[in-house]
Enzyme design. Structure first.
Site, PDB file in Angstrom:
ATOM      1  N   LEU A  24      46.258  38.543  26.405  1.00  0.00           N
ATOM      2  CA  LEU A  24      45.228  37.761  25.706  1.00  0.00           C
ATOM      3  C   LEU A  24      45.812  36.493  25.093  1.00  0.00           C
ATOM      4  O   LEU A  24      45.136  35.468  25.019  1.00  0.00           O
ATOM      5  CB  LEU A  24      44.558  38.625  24.628  1.00  0.00           C
ATOM      6  N   ASN A  68      43.896  48.366  29.583  1.00  0.00           N
ATOM      7  CA  ASN A  68      45.145  48.174  30.314  1.00  0.00           C
ATOM      8  C   ASN A  68      45.782  46.870  29.864  1.00  0.00           C
ATOM      9  O   ASN A  68      45.091  45.835  29.769  1.00  0.00           O
ATOM     10  CB  ASN A  68      44.890  48.142  31.827  1.00  0.00           C
ATOM     11  N   GLY A  71      39.623  45.990  52.136  1.00  0.00           N
ATOM     12  CA  GLY A  71      39.996  46.919  51.072  1.00  0.00           C
ATOM     13  C   GLY A  71      38.971  48.019  50.841  1.00  0.00           C
ATOM     14  O   GLY A  71      38.447  48.620  51.784  1.00  0.00           O
ATOM     15  N   ILE A  72      38.707  48.278  49.570  1.00  0.00           N
ATOM     16  CA  ILE A  72      37.776  49.348  49.209  1.00  0.00           C
ATOM     17  C   ILE A  72      36.383  49.072  49.759  1.00  0.00           C
ATOM     18  O   ILE A  72      35.688  49.980  50.215  1.00  0.00           O
ATOM     19  CB  ILE A  72      37.750  49.519  47.672  1.00  0.00           C
ATOM     20  N   ASP A 114      29.846  39.355  51.872  1.00  0.00           N
ATOM     21  CA  ASP A 114      31.068  38.844  51.241  1.00  0.00           C
ATOM     22  C   ASP A 114      31.008  37.327  51.215  1.00  0.00           C
ATOM     23  O   ASP A 114      30.084  36.722  51.781  1.00  0.00           O
ATOM     24  CB  ASP A 114      32.326  39.333  51.980  1.00  0.00           C
ATOM     25  N   ASN A 172      47.724  34.516  26.353  1.00  0.00           N
ATOM     26  CA  ASN A 172      47.768  33.461  27.378  1.00  0.00           C
ATOM     27  C   ASN A 172      46.454  33.327  28.149  1.00  0.00           C
ATOM     28  O   ASN A 172      46.403  32.656  29.176  1.00  0.00           O
ATOM     29  CB  ASN A 172      48.904  33.762  28.372  1.00  0.00           C
ATOM     30  N   TYR A 182      39.331  41.956  32.591  1.00  0.00           N
ATOM     31  CA  TYR A 182      38.931  42.935  33.611  1.00  0.00           C
ATOM     32  C   TYR A 182      38.342  44.188  32.955  1.00  0.00           C
ATOM     33  O   TYR A 182      37.287  44.700  33.375  1.00  0.00           O
ATOM     34  CB  TYR A 182      40.151  43.297  34.454  1.00  0.00           C
TER      35      TYR A 182
END
Length: 446
Positions: free
Chosen positions: A295, A346, A216-217, A236, A297, A352
């Site tokens: 939140l 978000n 990925g990034i 990683d 859950n 996150y």
């Protein structure tokens, strides 16, 4: 990597239908491989200050086609508005309005860059004018078409416009490397930094660590740093060992399998670097995970790992590298991965967003600590980027997320990597504690 909707509206029948219905028609962004020239000319430099003259002179010395007016130009590649001596809001109009008549002459993928001073809450009229530049630039970015972008460089009082950080930020915004960056500002707070001797290999002779590098990034970052001449250490988790080895072989990089949240991870990284005789000039803290839930859950099993990987590991690794005293080079660069979720929030991402907002505060504090040794710490906040992770988002939500920015499309991992590579360069030495959004001017937050 072009999504199905964009492919459709770029076809003749799809384009006609999109025009008829007023649907988004994302422009083709010209990235480095499609636009090798560092500056799209001709470049029109607007402004009557000594700083404007200096910028025009420097670009001329580099062989750029520089003009001071739009007259007789049928197509304009780049525009630089130098507004470093504003004293009152009434001075904005004469500086920016010449661009109004030239907007339809901007070439596809054109660049507009403002150079101004930040407001300092000291002189009402002067600071109102300086603040006005921000509103002007951010609105202009929404009006750009054809993959063109508009960004700004804020130069602290006392820093000359020919400082390495100013010229470095200007060159980055003018280049194809900033294809998915628009409506953003970078502040240059000091004259630190140096000129890049080899513009085609700006990181030659430097060693960079990338965490979360296997895919990925992270993989895009490693490839971009290597393409810029850096020797790369790719890190990683052991579970990604196959992809990590493949990437290391491709880039002739140095692989290290390490879980960044394991006990003593920082000390083991330091021991590894000493054993290999490696000194890091740049540290890219990219490793990150998501565990989304409302939140209501949210559980410790979803909250704790996100905070541990996304921010606590960054703090621990950086602390270990600094305390070691012999594994960081002179004037080291630290670049962390934040997110637009950490800026605007978000739904379903309280964990996150908390971690990514923490990243931005972290680099701000770390920058002050590194300044004593000429180092920098900054963050890059991606918006919607086309990755394996975003490919798992429900289709309708994903499609909305792609179009919610001024460029009406998702970015690519390489867009994030290009911004990070710039912040790792010698030219970025005067840029500290900044968070640069790579989001196509996502319509949330600043």
């Amino acid at each position: 990597m072009t999504d199905a909707y964009t492919r459709f509206v770029r076809s003749a029948p799809g384009g006609a239908l999109a025009r008829q219905l007023g649907l988004p028609r994302p422009a083709r962004l010209r990235r480095r491989e499609g636009r090798p020239e560092p500056v799209l000319g001709p470049v029109v430099v607007l402004g009557d200050s000594a700083g404007a003259d200096a910028i025009a002179h420097l670009l001329l010395e580099e062989g750029t086609d520089v003009r001071r007016r739009f007259e007789e130009l049928r197509s304009v590649g780049s525009v630089i508005l130098v507004m470093d001596e504003l004293a009152a809001p009434s001075e904005l109009g004469p500086l920016v309005l010449p661009l109004a008549g030239a907007m339809r002459s901007l070439a596809p993928g054109a660049r507009v860059v403002t150079i101004s001073r930040p407001a300092g809450a000291e002189e009402p009229a002067r600071d109102a004018a300086r603040g006005g530049v921000e509103g002007f630039l951010r609105s202009l970015a929404h009006e750009m078409r054809g993959g063109a972008t508009a960004n700004g460089v804020l130069v602290e009082d006392g820093v000359a416009l020919d400082a390495p950080g100013v010229l470095g930020a200007l060159r980055f915004f003018l280049s194809a490397r900033s294809a998915f960056v628009t409506g953003q500002f970078l502040t240059v707070s000091s004259a630190a930094g140096g000129e890049t001797e080899n513009r085609s290999l700006p990181l030659a002779g430097r060693t960079a660590l990338v965490t979360g590098a296997a895919r990925g990034i992270g993989a895009a970052i490693a490839r971009t740093l290597a393409a810029d001449g850096a020797r790369v250490v790719v890190l990683d988790v052991p579970g990604a060992g196959t992809e990590l080895s493949r990437l290391a072989n491709e880039l002739r990089a140095v692989p290290i399998q390490l879980d960044v949240i394991s006990d003593g991870a920082g000390e083991r990284l330091v021991a590894f670097l000493r054993e290999r005789g490696l000194t890091l000039d740049a540290v890219v803290l990219n490793a990150g995970i998501t565990r989304d839930k409302l939140l209501a859950n949210m559980t410790p099993e979803r909250w704790d790992p996100v905070l541990a990987v996304n921010i606590s590991s960054q703090i621990a690794l950086t602390e270990a590298l600094l305390e070691a005293g012999d594994v960081l080079g002179e004037a080291p660069r630290v670049v962390s991965l934040a997110s637009t979720s950490g800026i605007a929030g978000n739904r379903g991402q309280t964990n996150y967003a908390a971690s990514k907002a923490g990243v931005m505060a972290f680099v701000d504090a770390l920058a002050a600590r590194l300044e004593a040794v000429g180092g920098t710490a900054n963050a890059v906040a991606p918006g919607f980027i086309e990755t394996e992770m975003t490919a798992k988002i429900p289709a309708v939500t994903r499609e909305i997320a792609r179009r919610m920015n001024s460029l009406q499309q998702g970015g690519l991992p390489v867009d994030v990597a290009e911004a990070i590579a710039f912040l790792c360069s010698a030219e970025a030495g005067g840029i500290r504690g900044e968070t640069l959004r790579v989001c196509g001017q996502n319509l949330v937050g600043r």
